[in-house]
Design a protein around this motif. Structure first.
Motif: not given
Lengths: 425, 425
Positions: B211-228, B230-232
C-alpha cells in the motif's frame, strides 16, 4: 565558500533534518536546538540549519548544498526501518556512493530482537545498509546505527531522529570527533552551572546585571526552567584547570550575591541535593499529591539517588478523594473545620505515617471550588518531618500543565529546605 | 527549478528563520512548525525550511537561495528595533533594493508609545524602514510591521519572530494572499491518523508495504513513539469531503490488515480511548506501580477525560515495599509463595479495593534481584476488573528511562483491552 576557507582552522558545522513530519509541523525540530547548544558549548561554528522532507531527490540536493558550504554536516532522521526512511539513499545519491550491507550489524540487530524473545521483521535489515565507506556509529539506545563518512573535504554524520539516541551519539562520538578534527581537541570550553530557586529570572539578572555586562571570558548566561533559574559561566581556555581558574573568582562573587538562592551546581539537581540532605539526616520520604497527580512521585523515582530514600506515594486526583490516607484528615476537615493549610499538613503527616517514612510532603489545592482556571495556580504545600510541620502557599504561573510542573519542582525545594540543617527558614 | 516549473499552478512556499538564538539552541524554532501546519492545512506545497543567524551576508545569501527554488518565501525574525535585527537590510541586499522610510508608520509607532504614556526610543524608527516597493503588513499585536514584496517571480513575506504576532499575520494576511495567488483558494490537505499498539514499526510497515509503495494520493507515512506506531494517510483535494473520499477506501484496507492493532484515530489517544471504554462500562480505575514510579498516574491525571474515572494510585519504589496496599499480597508472596505474576494480580486487586475503584492495574518487576540493567526491561502487568484478573509479562526495549515510558503506555493499553467489551484477548 569564502567564509569556509577563511576559517579553515575552525570547522563550520551544518545541521540538516530529514522528515516530512517537520515540514507538516507535526513535530517541532527541537533536535536542531539540542545540536546547536552542543556545538556552541564546544566552540564549533554553526551558521545554517535546514529541514527537508522524506523526498529522495530533495534530500540528496540539500545534502549536496550543505557539503558545498560546510566542513561537517550533521543529518538527523530518516534512518529507521521503513520505506520513508530515505537518508541512507539520499547520502549515496548526493555523494555518488553505492549502498553496502553490514552482515555484522545485521547479526547484532537479530540478536537484539532475539533478546526480547521476538523474531525480527526482515524490513529491519534496511538499518544494516550504509553508503560504501561509511563507519557505523553504534546506537546503545536503539536499533538504527548512526553513520560517519568523509566525502571530498566534508565530514558527514547521519544520526537517528529519536532525541535520546541522537544526543548520545552527538556527545560521545560526533562532537569529540569534530573537536579532534578541528585541531582544537586541546582547547576546551568549560562551564559551571549555578542552580537557583526562589526568585524570578529578571530579579536574578538584576542582582548580576553588572557582572553580565563585564564578563567576556567566562561569559554569563541565564537559563530559566519551571521555576529554577540557572546561571551558566562558560570559559574557553587551553585546559580545564585554566578554565576553572577563570571561572572560580566570578563564581565566588555570584555566590556572595545570590546566597541561599543557590541550591546546587552543575549536575546537582534539586533531586540530588535533596537526596544528599536526606542521607545526612538518615531520613526517608513519602508523598501525597492531588493536583500534581503523580508528577512529583515520578520525578523522585526518576532519580536513582533520591528514589533510595523514597518510601512511596499516594496519588489522589481530588482533594476530597476518599483514597487511602485521606479519610482521617478530611474527616477532621469536615468535623473540626481544618483550614486548607491544616489539612495539607494532615495529608503530609498521614503519608509519612502510612508509608513508614520520616518526612511526608503534601501538594494540594485549597478547595475543589478553586479548581477554576483562575485559581488553578494557587497551590498549598505541607512538609511533615521529625522536627515539626509547616505549610506554604504559592501562586504558580501558567496553565494547569505548567502548574503541575512548577508545583512538583516547588515541592522538592520546600522539602529540601525543611530537611536542611542550616536554613530552617 | 524543475520541480518548481513542473507545478507552477501550486505555489511552493519556503520558510526561512533569521536569528542567532535559534542556531545557539537558546530558542526552539517552533515558528517553523506553526507555519508548516498552516501551509499544509491550506494545501500549499512546502519543501524546505532553513535557519540562518543575524549575519547580513549569510542572511542575504539564504534569501537569494530561497528565491531561486520557491515561489514564495516566508521570513521570520530580525524585524525588531535593535542592531542585530538585520532582515530588512538582508532583503535589500538579496533583492538589490534600496531602503525607504515610512513617515506614516513612524507616526503610528510614536502614537502607540504615547498611548502607553511613554516616549519612544529613537532606535524604534528602524521599524519604519522597509525595502523600496514593500507593502507594510500591520501588526495589531506588536510594534514591528511585517513586509510583503514581489521580487522577480517570487513573493517574499517578512514576519516578526514573536509567535503570536507571526501567527496573526500568517492567518489573516499571508495564507489568504498565497491561496489567492495560487488560484486554488479552497484546496485542502486532509490527514487521518491511525494509532496502533502491539507490533513494531517494521512489522506494521511490512503489513502495509505494498500500500505504501502504491499510494500517491493519499500518501502513507509511519510515525513511531514509545511503543505506539501511527499510520498517517494524507490526501490533497478540492474539499475536505473529497479528501475524505480518497482516504476512506485506503483506511478500510488498512483496518482490515491491522485489525485490533488499531486502537484509535486522529485525536483518540490511548488515554481518550480508555476513558471512553470506562464510560461505557461505568467503571473507575486505580493504579499500583513500582517501576513506573508515578509515571502511569501522571499520564492518567494529565488527561482530563481519563482523570474523571481515576480514583487514585499507589506508588512504591520497590516491589517488596511495605507501602500501603502491599502488606497483604507480599505477606502472601512470602507465606504462600505467590509467583511474581500472582503478586502482581494481588497488587492490582489491592489497589482497586483500597481506592474503591472497579478496575485496578499493577505495573511491577518480577523480583528485586532482576533490577539489574539487563533485566530492566522485563515488566509484569496485571489488571483486575469485575470480570476477573489477568497478568501479562513484556520485555521492553531501551534503558530504565525508556522502559518507564514504554511500561506506562503498555499499562494503559492492557487496561483498555481488559475493559473493552469486544476483545477479551
Amino acid at each position: 565558500m569564502q567564509a569556509r576557507r577563511a576559517r579553515a582552522q575552525n570547522l563550520i558545522v551544518e545541521v540538516l533534518a530529514v522528515g516530512t513530519e517537520l515540514l507538516l509541523g507535526q513535530t517541532v525540530n527541537s533536535n536542531a536546538a539540542e545540536i546547536g547548544r552542543r556545538l556552541a558549548a564546544a566552540g564549533l561554528d554553526h551558521f545554517h540549519q535546514a529541514v527537508v522532507g522524506d523526498n529522495l531527490a530533495r534530500a540528496a540536493d540539500a545534502i549536496s548544498r550543505a557539503m558545498d558550504r560546510s566542513d561537517a554536516v550533521v543529518l538527523t532522521g530518516g534512518l529507521g526501518p521503513t520505506q520513508d526512511d530515505i537518508t541512507r539513499e539520499a547520502l549515496c545519491r548526493a555523494a555518488g556512493l553505492t549502498m553496502e550491507f553490514s552482515d555484522e550489524y545485521a547479526g547484532r540487530l537479530r540478536a537484539r530482537w532475539a533478546a526480547r524473545g521476538r523474531e525480527m521483521p526482515e524490513s529491519n535489515l534496511r538499518q544494516a545498509q550504509h553508503p560504501a565507506g561509511a563507519v557505523l556509529i553504534p546506537n546503545p539506545r536503539g536499533t538504527a546505527p548512526g553513520l560517519r563518512i568523509r566525502v571530498g573535504d566534508t565530514w558527514i554524520f547521519a544520526l537517528p531522529g529519536v532525541t535520546s539516541e541522537m544526543q548520545e551519539m552527538l556527545d560521545h562520538q560526533v562532537v569529540p570527533f569534530l573537536l579532534d578534527e578541528s585541531g582544537r581537541a586541546g582547547a576546551v570550553v568549560h562551564s559551571r552551572l549555578l542552580r537557583t530557586w526562589g526568585e524570578s529570572e529578571s530579579r536574578v539578572a538584576e542582582l548580576l546585571g553588572d557582572l553580565f555586562d563585564r564578563s567576556e571570558n567566562p561569559t554569563l548566561a541565564f537559563l530559566a526552567s519551571v521555576g529554577e533559574i540557572k546561571v551558566r559561566l562558560t570559559a574557553r581556555a587551553a585546559s580545564v584547570e585554566e578554565a576553572v581558574g577563570l571561572i572560580d573568582p566570578l563564581e565566588r562573587e555570584i555566590r556572595k550575591r545570590l546566597g541561599p538562592l543557590i541550591f546546587g551546581a552543575d549536575a546537582q539537581t534539586i533531586e540530588v541535593t535533596l537526596a544528599a540532605r536526606l542521607v545526612e539526616r538518615g531520613w526517608t520520604l513519602a508523598t501525597a499529591e492531588s493536583i500534581t497527580g503523580g508528577a512529583l512521585a515520578n520525578r523522585i523515582t526518576e532519580t536513582t539517588e533520591l528514589s533510595r530514600f523514597y518510601r512511596g506515594g499516594l496519588v489522589t486526583p481530588e482533594v476530597r478523594s476518599n483514597g487511602i490516607g485521606f479519610e482521617l484528615p478530611l474527616a477532621e476537615t469536615a468535623e473540626r473545620r481544618l483550614s486548607p493549610e491544616e489539612s495539607a499538613v494532615a495529608m503530609a503527616r498521614e503519608a509519612a505515617s502510612r508509608l513508614f517514612a520520616d518526612v511526608g510532603v503534601a501538594v494540594t489545592r485549597a478547595e475543589e471550588s478553586e479548581s477554576s482556571r483562575r485559581e488553578a495556580g494557587r497551590v498549598i504545600f505541607a512538609v511533615h518531618s521529625p522536627e515539626g510541620a509547616r505549610s506554604t502557599t504559592l501562586i504558580l504561573p501558567g496553565d494547569a500543565e505548567r502548574v503541575r510542573a512548577y508545583a512538583s519542582t516547588a515541592a522538592l525545594h520546600l522539602v529540601a529546605r525543611a530537611v536542611s540543617r542550616e536554613s530552617r527558614a
